[in-house]
Design a protein around this motif. Structure first.
Motif, PDB file in Angstrom:
ATOM      1  N   LEU A  54      41.020  41.417  51.168  1.00 48.76           N
ATOM      2  CA  LEU A  54      39.984  41.034  50.470  1.00 48.76           C
ATOM      3  C   LEU A  54      40.165  40.920  49.078  1.00 48.76           C
ATOM      4  N   TYR A  55      39.718  39.949  48.520  1.00 47.49           N
ATOM      5  CA  TYR A  55      39.766  39.547  47.109  1.00 47.49           C
ATOM      6  C   TYR A  55      38.682  39.302  46.330  1.00 47.49           C
ATOM      7  N   ASP A  56      38.663  39.574  45.039  1.00 47.46           N
ATOM      8  CA  ASP A  56      37.563  39.447  44.085  1.00 47.46           C
ATOM      9  C   ASP A  56      37.117  38.225  43.920  1.00 47.46           C
ATOM     10  N   THR A  57      38.043  37.344  43.787  1.00 47.50           N
ATOM     11  CA  THR A  57      37.792  35.946  43.432  1.00 47.50           C
ATOM     12  C   THR A  57      38.957  34.912  44.285  1.00 47.50           C
ATOM     13  N   PHE A  58      38.467  33.691  44.575  1.00 49.92           N
ATOM     14  CA  PHE A  58      39.206  32.962  45.472  1.00 49.92           C
ATOM     15  C   PHE A  58      40.558  32.452  44.658  1.00 49.92           C
ATOM     16  N   THR A  59      40.283  32.539  43.142  1.00 49.26           N
ATOM     17  CA  THR A  59      41.424  32.154  42.294  1.00 49.26           C
ATOM     18  C   THR A  59      42.763  33.173  42.758  1.00 49.26           C
ATOM     19  N   ASN A  60      42.325  34.444  42.935  1.00 46.14           N
ATOM     20  CA  ASN A  60      43.587  35.334  43.166  1.00 46.14           C
ATOM     21  C   ASN A  60      43.985  35.052  44.616  1.00 46.14           C
ATOM     22  N   ALA A  61      43.238  34.745  45.617  1.00 40.28           N
ATOM     23  CA  ALA A  61      43.546  34.656  46.735  1.00 40.28           C
ATOM     24  C   ALA A  61      44.403  33.497  46.790  1.00 40.28           C
ATOM     25  N   PHE A  62      44.243  32.438  46.056  1.00 39.06           N
ATOM     26  CA  PHE A  62      45.180  31.101  46.251  1.00 39.06           C
ATOM     27  C   PHE A  62      46.609  31.570  45.312  1.00 39.06           C
ATOM     28  N   LEU A  63      46.501  32.515  44.513  1.00 44.00           N
ATOM     29  CA  LEU A  63      47.813  32.885  43.752  1.00 44.00           C
ATOM     30  C   LEU A  63      48.662  33.455  44.806  1.00 44.00           C
ATOM     31  N   ASP A  64      48.042  34.203  45.745  1.00 43.70           N
ATOM     32  CA  ASP A  64      48.741  34.868  46.769  1.00 43.70           C
ATOM     33  C   ASP A  64      49.390  33.891  47.872  1.00 43.70           C
ATOM     34  N   LEU A  65      48.380  32.863  48.258  1.00 45.46           N
ATOM     35  CA  LEU A  65      48.735  31.994  48.898  1.00 45.46           C
ATOM     36  C   LEU A  65      49.904  30.942  48.547  1.00 45.46           C
TER      37      LEU A  65
END
Length: 271
Positions: free
Chosen positions: A178-189
């Motif tokens: 789970l991520y607070d924002t999609f931006t953080n999810a893309f950083l991990d992707l």
């Protein structure tokens, strides 16, 4: 009356007035008379949701929903006051009357309809699986044993839970990160810490299109998951506000503003 006593009395009266105003605000059922009188409506949003509502480097808010909200309320001489909120707490913020509306790529779902009233639909959205091309993920089954990211409280997270046999059954631990924002999810992707993001089409396509190498991303259109309608969320008692927003949408459709905004942010083909 002594000067200090006079100032103490003024301060006490001001405190009572603020307290009374706060009580009236919390007990308010029909928001429109206040909104019309103050010429201000408070809109809650996740200010990282590109391209619906997000902050530029200089701190200014921009996005499709920002433009649309301004256009609707301009018809009534009202100015939107955009408030950044924790997205997972959006319904609570609305219930507590710290905001008047949830307007930020807010999907209309049966579960949410139990808590809030919705405006008419103004945009259709789908859930997409975004991966890196190098990982060769072309079907949901290709995510077997891999890590998937979703935003907390998002419609994508809800879709995963409601149809677990479509995608959730394949991912590592059968549970997404789970991520607070999609931006953080893309950083991990991009860093390889996760192998996929299940997310809104409007953000996925906008994000990928604005990368230096769009071809390095693979977008898998959703299969089996229902499309979603974006609408504005409000308290169930705010029927007058609901009617004003719906009429605003009709006016913007008729005068061409809605079509211009969709083309500006999504290009051709936006529903």
């Amino acid at each position: 009356m002594k000067k200090w006593l006079r100032w103490a009395l003024i301060a006490l009266l001001a405190l009572v007035a603020v307290s009374a105003s706060g009580c009236a605000r919390r007990a308010e059922k029909n928001s429109w008379p206040r909104i019309k009188q103050t010429q201000k409506v408070v809109i809650g949003l996740d200010d990282s949701f590109v391209p619906m509502g997000f902050r530029e480097k200089n701190g200014n808010l921009k996005g499709f929903d920002i433009d649309l909200a301004k256009a609707v309320f301009k018809l009534y001489g009202v100015k939107p006051d955009f408030q950044s909120i924790e997205w997972s707490m959006k319904e609570t913020e609305l219930k507590n009357q710290t905001i008047d509306l949830i307007w930020n790529g807010y999907s209309k779902t049966p579960e949410r309809e139990k808590q809030v009233a919705f405006s008419d639909d103004y945009l259709v959205n789908h859930q997409l699986l975004v991966t890196k091309t190098k990982d060769n993920i072309h079907t949901y089954a290709d995510m077997r044993g891999k890590t998937l990211g979703v935003q907390t409280g998002s419609s994508g997270a809800a879709a995963l839970d409601s149809e677990p046999k479509l995608l959730k059954q394949y991912i590592k631990g059968q549970d997404p990160v789970l991520y607070d924002t999609f931006t953080n999810a893309f950083l991990d992707l991009n860093a390889g810490r996760i192998q996929g993001i299940f997310m809104d089409e409007v953000y996925a396509r906008y994000y990928v299109a604005h990368q230096k190498d769009p071809q390095s991303y693979q977008i898998l259109t959703s299969k089996g998951f229902e499309s979603e309608a974006f609408a504005v969320g409000m308290r169930k008692s705010d029927t007058q506000l609901q009617a004003k927003i719906n009429q605003g949408f009709k006016t913007l459709e008729q005068n061409g503003t809605m079509a211009k905004l969709k083309h500006k942010w999504f290009g051709t083909g936006a529903e």
